[in-house]
Scaffold this motif. Structure first.
Motif, PDB file in Angstrom:
ATOM      1  N   ALA A   5     -24.060  41.863  17.069  1.00  0.00           N
ATOM      2  CA  ALA A   5     -24.994  42.372  16.047  1.00  0.00           C
ATOM      3  C   ALA A   5     -24.586  41.981  14.638  1.00  0.00           C
ATOM      4  CB  ALA A   5     -25.154  43.884  16.154  1.00  0.00           C
ATOM      5  N   ALA A   6     -23.754  40.958  14.504  1.00  0.00           N
ATOM      6  CA  ALA A   6     -23.358  40.476  13.179  1.00  0.00           C
ATOM      7  C   ALA A   6     -24.510  39.725  12.528  1.00  0.00           C
ATOM      8  CB  ALA A   6     -22.133  39.575  13.294  1.00  0.00           C
ATOM      9  N   ALA A   7     -24.503  39.687  11.208  1.00  0.00           N
ATOM     10  CA  ALA A   7     -25.533  38.965  10.468  1.00  0.00           C
ATOM     11  C   ALA A   7     -25.180  37.503  10.278  1.00  0.00           C
ATOM     12  CB  ALA A   7     -25.767  39.623   9.109  1.00  0.00           C
ATOM     13  N   PHE A   8     -23.876  37.176  10.312  1.00  0.00           N
ATOM     14  CA  PHE A   8     -23.404  35.804  10.125  1.00  0.00           C
ATOM     15  C   PHE A   8     -22.255  35.545  11.095  1.00  0.00           C
ATOM     16  CE2 PHE A   8     -25.184  37.199   6.119  1.00  0.00           C
ATOM     17  CZ  PHE A   8     -25.942  36.109   5.702  1.00  0.00           C
ATOM     18  N   ALA A   9     -21.983  34.275  11.313  1.00  0.00           N
ATOM     19  CA  ALA A   9     -20.819  33.860  12.102  1.00  0.00           C
ATOM     20  C   ALA A   9     -20.147  32.713  11.377  1.00  0.00           C
ATOM     21  CB  ALA A   9     -21.226  33.451  13.514  1.00  0.00           C
ATOM     22  N   THR A  10     -18.882  32.479  11.702  1.00  0.00           N
ATOM     23  CA  THR A  10     -18.135  31.445  10.992  1.00  0.00           C
ATOM     24  C   THR A  10     -17.369  30.551  11.946  1.00  0.00           C
ATOM     25  OG1 THR A  10     -16.625  31.040   9.128  1.00  0.00           O
ATOM     26  CG2 THR A  10     -16.021  32.781  10.677  1.00  0.00           C
ATOM     27  N   GLN A  11     -16.903  29.434  11.374  1.00  0.00           N
ATOM     28  CA  GLN A  11     -16.126  28.406  12.069  1.00  0.00           C
ATOM     29  C   GLN A  11     -16.963  27.643  13.087  1.00  0.00           C
ATOM     30  OE1 GLN A  11     -12.945  27.545  11.228  1.00  0.00           O
ATOM     31  NE2 GLN A  11     -13.050  29.059   9.609  1.00  0.00           N
ATOM     32  N   PHE A  12     -18.053  27.013  12.613  1.00  0.00           N
ATOM     33  CA  PHE A  12     -18.855  26.114  13.439  1.00  0.00           C
ATOM     34  C   PHE A  12     -18.526  24.666  13.097  1.00  0.00           C
ATOM     35  CE2 PHE A  12     -21.544  29.930  13.330  1.00  0.00           C
ATOM     36  CZ  PHE A  12     -21.850  30.072  14.679  1.00  0.00           C
ATOM     37  N   GLN A  13     -18.489  23.821  14.119  1.00  0.00           N
ATOM     38  CA  GLN A  13     -18.351  22.395  13.882  1.00  0.00           C
ATOM     39  C   GLN A  13     -19.671  21.813  13.397  1.00  0.00           C
ATOM     40  OE1 GLN A  13     -16.743  20.853  17.629  1.00  0.00           O
ATOM     41  NE2 GLN A  13     -14.919  20.193  16.512  1.00  0.00           N
ATOM     42  N   PHE A  14     -19.583  20.652  12.747  1.00  0.00           N
ATOM     43  CA  PHE A  14     -20.782  19.990  12.232  1.00  0.00           C
ATOM     44  C   PHE A  14     -21.742  19.670  13.370  1.00  0.00           C
ATOM     45  CE2 PHE A  14     -22.901  15.904  11.171  1.00  0.00           C
ATOM     46  CZ  PHE A  14     -23.736  16.390  10.174  1.00  0.00           C
ATOM     47  N   ASP A  15     -22.993  20.144  13.258  1.00  0.00           N
ATOM     48  CA  ASP A  15     -24.057  19.886  14.222  1.00  0.00           C
ATOM     49  C   ASP A  15     -23.655  20.228  15.658  1.00  0.00           C
ATOM     50  OD1 ASP A  15     -25.935  19.201  12.391  1.00  0.00           O
ATOM     51  OD2 ASP A  15     -25.796  17.040  12.703  1.00  0.00           O
ATOM     52  N   ASP A  16     -22.872  21.297  15.814  1.00  0.00           N
ATOM     53  CA  ASP A  16     -22.504  21.746  17.156  1.00  0.00           C
ATOM     54  C   ASP A  16     -23.767  22.186  17.903  1.00  0.00           C
ATOM     55  OD1 ASP A  16     -21.584  23.892  19.224  1.00  0.00           O
ATOM     56  OD2 ASP A  16     -19.719  22.920  18.601  1.00  0.00           O
ATOM     57  N   PRO A  17     -23.873  21.915  19.209  1.00  0.00           N
ATOM     58  CA  PRO A  17     -25.060  22.336  19.976  1.00  0.00           C
ATOM     59  C   PRO A  17     -25.354  23.825  19.891  1.00  0.00           C
ATOM     60  CG  PRO A  17     -23.752  20.787  21.251  1.00  0.00           C
ATOM     61  CD  PRO A  17     -22.955  21.090  20.021  1.00  0.00           C
ATOM     62  N   VAL A  18     -24.340  24.657  19.656  1.00  0.00           N
ATOM     63  CA  VAL A  18     -24.577  26.094  19.562  1.00  0.00           C
ATOM     64  C   VAL A  18     -25.446  26.412  18.346  1.00  0.00           C
ATOM     65  CG1 VAL A  18     -22.520  26.654  18.187  1.00  0.00           C
ATOM     66  CG2 VAL A  18     -23.477  28.357  19.767  1.00  0.00           C
ATOM     67  N   LEU A  19     -25.397  25.585  17.298  1.00  0.00           N
ATOM     68  CA  LEU A  19     -26.256  25.786  16.131  1.00  0.00           C
ATOM     69  C   LEU A  19     -27.720  25.536  16.489  1.00  0.00           C
ATOM     70  CD1 LEU A  19     -24.114  24.091  13.326  1.00  0.00           C
ATOM     71  CD2 LEU A  19     -24.342  26.529  13.816  1.00  0.00           C
ATOM     72  N   ASP A  20     -27.956  24.512  17.312  1.00  0.00           N
ATOM     73  CA  ASP A  20     -29.327  24.245  17.762  1.00  0.00           C
ATOM     74  C   ASP A  20     -29.871  25.416  18.572  1.00  0.00           C
ATOM     75  OD1 ASP A  20     -29.212  21.713  16.588  1.00  0.00           O
ATOM     76  OD2 ASP A  20     -28.429  20.781  18.414  1.00  0.00           O
ATOM     77  N   ARG A  21     -29.019  26.012  19.371  1.00  0.00           N
ATOM     78  CA  ARG A  21     -29.452  27.155  20.184  1.00  0.00           C
ATOM     79  C   ARG A  21     -29.775  28.356  19.298  1.00  0.00           C
ATOM     80  NH1 ARG A  21     -26.234  29.885  25.364  1.00  0.00           N
ATOM     81  NH2 ARG A  21     -27.966  31.290  25.953  1.00  0.00           N
ATOM     82  N   ILE A  22     -28.974  28.574  18.267  1.00  0.00           N
ATOM     83  CA  ILE A  22     -29.267  29.656  17.320  1.00  0.00           C
ATOM     84  C   ILE A  22     -30.604  29.416  16.634  1.00  0.00           C
ATOM     85  CG2 ILE A  22     -28.532  30.754  15.163  1.00  0.00           C
ATOM     86  CD1 ILE A  22     -25.638  30.236  16.013  1.00  0.00           C
ATOM     87  N   ASP A  23     -30.839  28.157  16.218  1.00  0.00           N
ATOM     88  CA  ASP A  23     -32.114  27.815  15.576  1.00  0.00           C
ATOM     89  C   ASP A  23     -33.296  28.094  16.507  1.00  0.00           C
ATOM     90  OD1 ASP A  23     -31.091  27.044  13.143  1.00  0.00           O
ATOM     91  OD2 ASP A  23     -30.952  24.920  13.661  1.00  0.00           O
TER      92      ASP A  23
END
Length: 434
Positions: free
Chosen positions: A351-369
Motif C-alpha cells: 500500500a505504499a505510494a512510491f517504490a525505489t531502486q528500479f533499474q532503467f526500463d525494467d519490465p516491472v515498470l511496464d507492469r506498473i504502467d
C-alpha cells in the motif's frame, strides 16, 4: 517552458560517491573548527543565492489554460461537495544519462495541479539538460498547465555528504518561489516510481490535515554512532564545480547533549510549512542542525527527522512512515536492493505510494504502467481532468484539473493511512524515545 539558472548548488541525486582519503593526523582541532564553520557558512551562502533567472517570472504573470483551471466565482450559498484538492511540489533529480528516466518518472507522476522541477546534476553535459528542457516544452499538457520547469545550471552532490541537504533545500526554495499554492514536497530520484495514480494520492491527501509530515525516523543510534554520527568529513560538493573526493578527518566528534539525534531514510513527504521553517530562517534550530550535519557522513538521512523531532512546533506532525516501498536484502536488512518482477505483488500489497531502486526500463515498470497506472508509453497517467474515451490513454482532450477520479490505489492507500493514524500506533511511533 523556462530554464532556471540555478546558483551553484549540488543536486540530490548523484552517481556513486568517489573514494575517500584521510586528512593528515597532525591537523589540530582548530583546523576542524575552521572546516565546520566554513561548511556551515557555505551552506547558508548557497541557499541565499538567487535560484532562478528573470525569465522565470513569466510563469507568474502568464495565465494557464482556462480549460484546465477555470475561473470559479465565489458563491457564499454554494455548499462544498468535498474537501479542496491539494497540490504537491516534486523535485525530480538525476545524473548523466538519466534524461529518459526522469521523463518517464515525470509522465508517471504527472498531474496538472502539481508542480515539477527537473534536476540533472553537473555530471550530465549541458546538451543533455537542454534536450530535456526542449522535450518538456514540446508536450502540450505541460505547456498548458505551466507546471514543469528544468534547472538550467546544477552542481555535484554526494549521497555521503551534506551537499545533498543543501541541494534538496535549494530545490524546495525554487518551488516556493515558483508557486504559492502547493501543500506537500516530495523529492524523487531517477530510480523511484509511483505505485498509485496522482488522482489516488491527491484524493487521500485531500482528507488529511495539511500539517502531516511522512518521515521514517528513529532515535535508536546503535552501529551508526561510530560509523556515521561521530566521523567528520569535508564534502567538496559544497564548494567545487568539479568532482573531487570526500575527505575524512582522523578526529571524531562527541554526540550532542543540546538536542537528540534521529535517523531515517532519504525519502520523505514534507509539508510546505515545514520547508518554509527550514529555509526562511524564522528559527535557529534548522540553522543549528545544518551546521552540526555539515560535516557528517550520510547526513541527509538524519537532517529532516532530527529537525522535526526537536521542534516543538512540528514534532506532533510526524508520521513514522514515508509511504515508500524499499526491498531489503534478507541477509543485510539495512541494505536495499533493486526491485524485481518477483516482488510485484508484495510491493503493491504494501500500500505504499512510491517504490525505489528500479533499474532503467525494467519490465516491472511496464507492469506498473499497465496494471496500476493505466499509462501508455510516452503518455501521462489519465486522470479526472482527462476527457478522452476510456482506455484511450492519450489525454488529448482536457477538462477541469480539480476533478479527481480515484481508483483501487486510493483504497489501498486509505487503509494504510487509517492504520498509521490509529491512536495507539500514531503516538507510540512518533519521535521515539528508545
Amino acid at each position: 517552458m523556462h530554464q532556471h539558472q540555478q546558483s551553484p548548488l549540488p543536486p540530490s541525486y548523484t552517481p556513486n560517491a568517489t573514494a575517500t582519503t584521510a586528512l593528515p593526523k597532525d591537523h589540530s582541532k582548530t583546523t576542524l573548527y575552521i572546516i565546520l564553520a566554513t561548511s556551515f557558512f557555505s551552506l547558508l551562502f548557497i541557499l541565499s543565492l538567487p535560484s532562478t533567472s528573470s525569465s522565470s517570472q513569466s510563469l507568474i504573470t502568464t495565465g494557464r489554460d482556462p480549460v484546465l483551471f477555470p475561473n470559479r466565482p465565489i458563491s457564499r450559498t454554494e455548499i462544498p461537495s468535498g474537501p479542496t484538492s491539494p497540490s504537491i511540489a516534486y523535485l525530480i533529480s538525476g545524473s548523466a544519462g538519466d534524461s529518459a528516466r526522469i521523463l518517464r518518472l515525470l509522465f508517471a507522476s504527472y498531474h496538472p495541479r502539481n508542480h515539477y522541477l527537473l534536476h540533472l546534476d553537473l555530471s550530465a553535459p549541458q546538451t543533455e539538460r537542454d534536450r530535456l528542457a526542449v522535450t518538456v516544452q514540446s508536450v502540450p499538457i505541460f505547456r498548458a498547465a505551466q507546471n514543469v520547469d528544468v534547472i538550467g545550471k546544477s552542481d555535484y552532490a554526494y549521497p555521503r555528504g551534506s551537499s545533498t541537504i543543501s541541494s534538496t533545500l535549494h530545490g524546495a526554495s525554487i518551488l516556493l518561489r515558483l508557486s504559492s499554492n502547493w501543500d506537500w514536497f516530495i523529492s524523487l530520484n531517477a530510480g523511484d516510481y509511483p505505485l498509485v495514480t496522482q488522482d489516488d494520492l491527491l484524493h487521500i491527501l485531500s482528507y488529511l490535515p495539511k500539517d502531516l509530515n511522512f518521515v521514517n525516523h528513529t532515535s535508536y543510534i546503535g552501529w551508526k554512532e561510530s560509523k556515521r554520527l561521530k566521523p567528520i568529513i569535508v564534502d567538496t560538493g559544497l564548494y567545487l564545480l568539479e568532482k573531487h573526493e570526500i575527505f575524512y578527518a582522523t578526529q571524531k566528534r562527541e554526540l550532542p547533549n543540546a538536542f537528540r539525534l534521529f535517523s531515517g531514510s532519504s525519502f520523505a513527504i514534507l509539508t510546505r510549512s515545514f520547508l518554509e521553517f527550514c529555509i526562511l530562517g524564522t528559527d535557529n534550530l534548522p540553522r543549528t542542525l545544518l551546521m552540526y550535519f555539515a560535516n557528517m557522513p550520510y547526513s541527509f538521512t538524519n537532517y529532516f527527522p532530527t529537525v522535526l523531532c526537536n521542534s516543538d512546533q512540528f514534532k506532533s506532525t510526524v508520521i513514522n512512515n514515508n509511504l515508500q516501498y524499499v526491498a531489503f536484502n534478507k541477509s543485510l536488512s539495512t541494505k536495499p536492493h533493486l526491485v524485481s518482477s518477483e516482488e510485484f505483488d508484495a510491493m503493491i500489497q504494501s500500500a505504499a505510494a512510491f517504490a525505489t531502486q528500479f533499474q532503467f526500463d525494467d519490465p516491472v515498470l511496464d507492469r506498473i504502467d499497465q496494471e496500476i497506472l493505466k499509462r501508455n508509453p510516452g503518455k501521462v497517467v489519465p486522470g479526472g481532468w482527462c476527457l478522452d474515451e476510456p482506455g484511450n490513454g492519450t489525454c488529448s482532450v482536457w477538462g477541469d484539473a480539480d476533478i479527481l477520479r480515484p481508483g483501487p490505489g486510493a483504497k489501498r492507500l486509505e487503509k494504510c493511512i487509517v492504520e498509521l493514524l490509529s491512536d495507539d500506533r500514531y503516538r507510540s511511533h512518533q519521535c521515539l524515545d528508545e
